[in-house]
Design a protein around this motif. Structure first.
Motif, PDB file in Angstrom:
ATOM      1  N   ALA A 175       0.858  -1.186   0.000  1.00 32.56           N
ATOM      2  CA  ALA A 175       0.000   0.000   0.000  1.00 32.56           C
ATOM      3  C   ALA A 175       0.893   1.234   0.000  1.00 32.56           C
ATOM      4  N   HIS A 176       0.452   2.286  -0.679  1.00 31.69           N
ATOM      5  CA  HIS A 176       1.181   3.555  -0.752  1.00 31.69           C
ATOM      6  C   HIS A 176       0.136   4.657  -0.627  1.00 31.69           C
ATOM      7  N   PHE A 177       0.241   5.496   0.416  1.00 30.16           N
ATOM      8  CA  PHE A 177      -0.831   6.441   0.673  1.00 30.16           C
ATOM      9  C   PHE A 177      -0.310   7.718   1.309  1.00 30.16           C
ATOM     10  N   ASP A 178      -1.122   8.757   1.208  1.00 30.52           N
ATOM     11  CA  ASP A 178      -0.857  10.042   1.845  1.00 30.52           C
ATOM     12  C   ASP A 178      -1.173   9.895   3.326  1.00 30.52           C
ATOM     13  N   SER A 179      -0.197  10.170   4.186  1.00 33.90           N
ATOM     14  CA  SER A 179      -0.415   9.922   5.610  1.00 33.90           C
ATOM     15  C   SER A 179      -1.219  11.010   6.308  1.00 33.90           C
ATOM     16  N   LEU A 180      -1.687  12.034   5.567  1.00 32.23           N
ATOM     17  CA  LEU A 180      -2.678  12.946   6.127  1.00 32.23           C
ATOM     18  C   LEU A 180      -4.061  12.295   6.155  1.00 32.23           C
ATOM     19  N   VAL A 181      -4.228  11.185   5.408  1.00 35.25           N
ATOM     20  CA  VAL A 181      -5.445  10.390   5.517  1.00 35.25           C
ATOM     21  C   VAL A 181      -5.384   9.626   6.831  1.00 35.25           C
ATOM     22  N   PRO A 182      -6.381   9.734   7.698  1.00 32.74           N
ATOM     23  CA  PRO A 182      -6.351   8.969   8.956  1.00 32.74           C
ATOM     24  C   PRO A 182      -6.143   7.485   8.675  1.00 32.74           C
ATOM     25  N   HIS A 183      -5.163   6.877   9.326  1.00 32.75           N
ATOM     26  CA  HIS A 183      -4.843   5.488   9.018  1.00 32.75           C
ATOM     27  C   HIS A 183      -4.541   4.707  10.288  1.00 32.75           C
ATOM     28  N   GLN A 184      -4.823   3.428  10.198  1.00 33.47           N
ATOM     29  CA  GLN A 184      -4.646   2.518  11.328  1.00 33.47           C
ATOM     30  C   GLN A 184      -4.120   1.192  10.814  1.00 33.47           C
ATOM     31  N   LEU A 185      -3.092   0.654  11.478  1.00 33.28           N
ATOM     32  CA  LEU A 185      -2.516  -0.636  11.108  1.00 33.28           C
ATOM     33  C   LEU A 185      -2.744  -1.623  12.237  1.00 33.28           C
ATOM     34  N   ALA A 186      -3.202  -2.822  11.878  1.00 31.18           N
ATOM     35  CA  ALA A 186      -3.444  -3.853  12.886  1.00 31.18           C
ATOM     36  C   ALA A 186      -3.186  -5.222  12.274  1.00 31.18           C
ATOM     37  N   ALA A 187      -2.778  -6.153  13.130  1.00 28.16           N
ATOM     38  CA  ALA A 187      -2.573  -7.523  12.682  1.00 28.16           C
ATOM     39  C   ALA A 187      -3.913  -8.202  12.470  1.00 28.16           C
ATOM     40  N   GLY A 188      -3.983  -9.016  11.409  1.00 31.95           N
ATOM     41  CA  GLY A 188      -5.228  -9.711  11.113  1.00 31.95           C
ATOM     42  C   GLY A 188      -5.297 -11.109  11.682  1.00 31.95           C
ATOM     43  N   GLY A 189      -4.262 -11.547  12.391  1.00 32.52           N
ATOM     44  CA  GLY A 189      -4.254 -12.888  12.958  1.00 32.52           C
ATOM     45  C   GLY A 189      -3.490 -12.925  14.263  1.00 32.52           C
ATOM     46  N   PRO A 190      -3.564 -14.030  14.995  1.00 35.32           N
ATOM     47  CA  PRO A 190      -2.944 -14.124  16.324  1.00 35.32           C
ATOM     48  C   PRO A 190      -1.426 -14.081  16.303  1.00 35.32           C
ATOM     49  N   ALA A 191      -0.807 -14.395  15.157  1.00 36.53           N
ATOM     50  CA  ALA A 191       0.651 -14.401  15.078  1.00 36.53           C
ATOM     51  C   ALA A 191       1.229 -13.032  14.761  1.00 36.53           C
ATOM     52  N   GLY A 192       0.372 -12.048  14.532  1.00 27.90           N
ATOM     53  CA  GLY A 192       0.849 -10.718  14.188  1.00 27.90           C
ATOM     54  C   GLY A 192       1.141 -10.595  12.710  1.00 27.90           C
ATOM     55  N   VAL A 193       1.727  -9.465  12.319  1.00 30.54           N
ATOM     56  CA  VAL A 193       2.039  -9.221  10.911  1.00 30.54           C
ATOM     57  C   VAL A 193       3.414  -8.571  10.816  1.00 30.54           C
ATOM     58  N   ASP A 194       4.157  -8.928   9.760  1.00 31.76           N
ATOM     59  CA  ASP A 194       5.485  -8.375   9.511  1.00 31.76           C
ATOM     60  C   ASP A 194       5.443  -7.530   8.245  1.00 31.76           C
ATOM     61  N   LEU A 195       6.108  -6.362   8.323  1.00 32.64           N
ATOM     62  CA  LEU A 195       6.034  -5.394   7.231  1.00 32.64           C
ATOM     63  C   LEU A 195       7.405  -4.838   6.892  1.00 32.64           C
ATOM     64  N   LEU A 196       7.571  -4.454   5.629  1.00 30.18           N
ATOM     65  CA  LEU A 196       8.573  -3.479   5.252  1.00 30.18           C
ATOM     66  C   LEU A 196       7.843  -2.148   5.189  1.00 30.18           C
ATOM     67  N   PHE A 197       8.429  -1.121   5.793  1.00 25.78           N
ATOM     68  CA  PHE A 197       7.707   0.132   6.001  1.00 25.78           C
ATOM     69  C   PHE A 197       8.622   1.302   5.672  1.00 25.78           C
ATOM     70  N   VAL A 198       8.175   2.190   4.784  1.00 33.58           N
ATOM     71  CA  VAL A 198       8.954   3.374   4.418  1.00 33.58           C
ATOM     72  C   VAL A 198       8.059   4.600   4.594  1.00 33.58           C
ATOM     73  N   HIS A 199       8.575   5.630   5.257  1.00 33.40           N
ATOM     74  CA  HIS A 199       7.795   6.857   5.400  1.00 33.40           C
ATOM     75  C   HIS A 199       8.719   8.063   5.339  1.00 33.40           C
ATOM     76  N   THR A 200       8.151   9.190   4.911  1.00 32.18           N
ATOM     77  CA  THR A 200       8.904  10.433   4.903  1.00 32.18           C
ATOM     78  C   THR A 200       9.026  10.929   6.332  1.00 32.18           C
ATOM     79  N   LEU A 201      10.100  11.632   6.626  1.00 30.52           N
ATOM     80  CA  LEU A 201      10.317  12.119   7.977  1.00 30.52           C
ATOM     81  C   LEU A 201       9.216  13.074   8.388  1.00 30.52           C
ATOM     82  N   ILE A 202       8.780  12.942   9.628  1.00 26.80           N
ATOM     83  CA  ILE A 202       7.677  13.737  10.154  1.00 26.80           C
ATOM     84  C   ILE A 202       8.200  15.082  10.626  1.00 26.80           C
ATOM     85  N   GLN A 203       7.484  16.154  10.267  1.00 26.29           N
ATOM     86  CA  GLN A 203       7.804  17.486  10.766  1.00 26.29           C
ATOM     87  C   GLN A 203       6.537  18.059  11.409  1.00 26.29           C
TER      88      GLN A 203
END
Length: 223
Positions: A175-203
């Motif tokens: 997924a690639h999205f504008d982070s001004l859109v309210p967003h929430q990340l959660a695991a969909g199963g009991p074992a959790g979820v693993d991600l590669l995650f890239v974001h622009t630095l927050i100011q």
């Protein structure tokens, strides 16, 4: 003279600063103009920047004029606000970082119920991470902040809420999205979820990163 005693040259308890040339940071001619330049580059007025780090505009003006030196906590807060590092504010030069990041060299960093591993270089416009999100971590926390985010699922199942839509992502999905859109990340199963995650630095101030969660309307994604 002991700076912790009355009449010493320690920090001013009212604003977390020390007189120019004092024990907190010493006399650094680069710091004051860099503070001013980085604030302007971040598009912040003196009043707005001071408010976000808990200082008065007058105190921040003294820092930018070199009349006072910031304590380390104040310097860290300003670096985070301006999307840079303490080393940059102090004018320190470092050797070019190694472009290769070895998996075994990056320690796991727990934060907020998640676990992070750095997956990219430092001092860049983007930050790359490997992330593990356990089941039920961070509850209904919803994030909103300037910038962009890109993520790729490497293990487990991710439930990604973007605005009013909720999507389920499996291994290989991204997924690639504008982070001004309210967003929430959660695991969909009991074992959790693993991600590669890239974001622009927050100011932005920390308080702008989260909003009151709203019940999402489940649309799209996999059933």
């Amino acid at each position: 003279m002991d700076p912790t005693q009355p009449g010493g040259r320690g920090t001013d308890p009212a604003d977390g600063t020390a007189p120019a040339g004092g024990v907190e940071g010493g006399d650094n001619p680069v710091l004051a103009p860099r503070l001013r330049e980085r604030r302007r580059s971040a598009g912040l007025t003196l009043e707005a920047a001071a408010r976000r780090v808990g200082l008065s505009a007058a105190h921040l003006s003294r820092l930018e004029s070199g009349l006072r030196q910031p304590s380390l906590p104040v310097l860290l807060g300003l670096a985070r606000l301006y999307g840079t590092t303490v080393s940059d504010l102090l004018g320190e030069t470092t050797a070019e970082s190694d472009p290769i990041v070895r998996s075994g060299a990056m320690p796991a960093v727990p934060a907020g119920g998640w676990t992070y591993w750095r997956a990219g270089g430092t001092g860049r416009a983007m930050q790359a991470l490997r992330v593990h999100v356990p089941a039920h971590a961070q509850g209904g926390l919803v994030r909103v902040h300037p910038g962009e985010e890109w993520l790729y699922v490497t293990g487990g199942e991710l439930v990604l809420t973007l605005g009013e839509q909720t999507h389920t992502l499996a291994v290989g999905d991204s997924a690639h999205f504008d982070s001004l859109v309210p967003h929430q990340l959660a695991a969909g199963g009991p074992a959790g979820v693993d991600l590669l995650f890239v974001h622009t630095l927050i100011q932005s101030e920390v308080s702008a990163l989260c909003v009151t969660p709203q019940p999402p309307t489940r649309q799209g994604g996999r059933p």
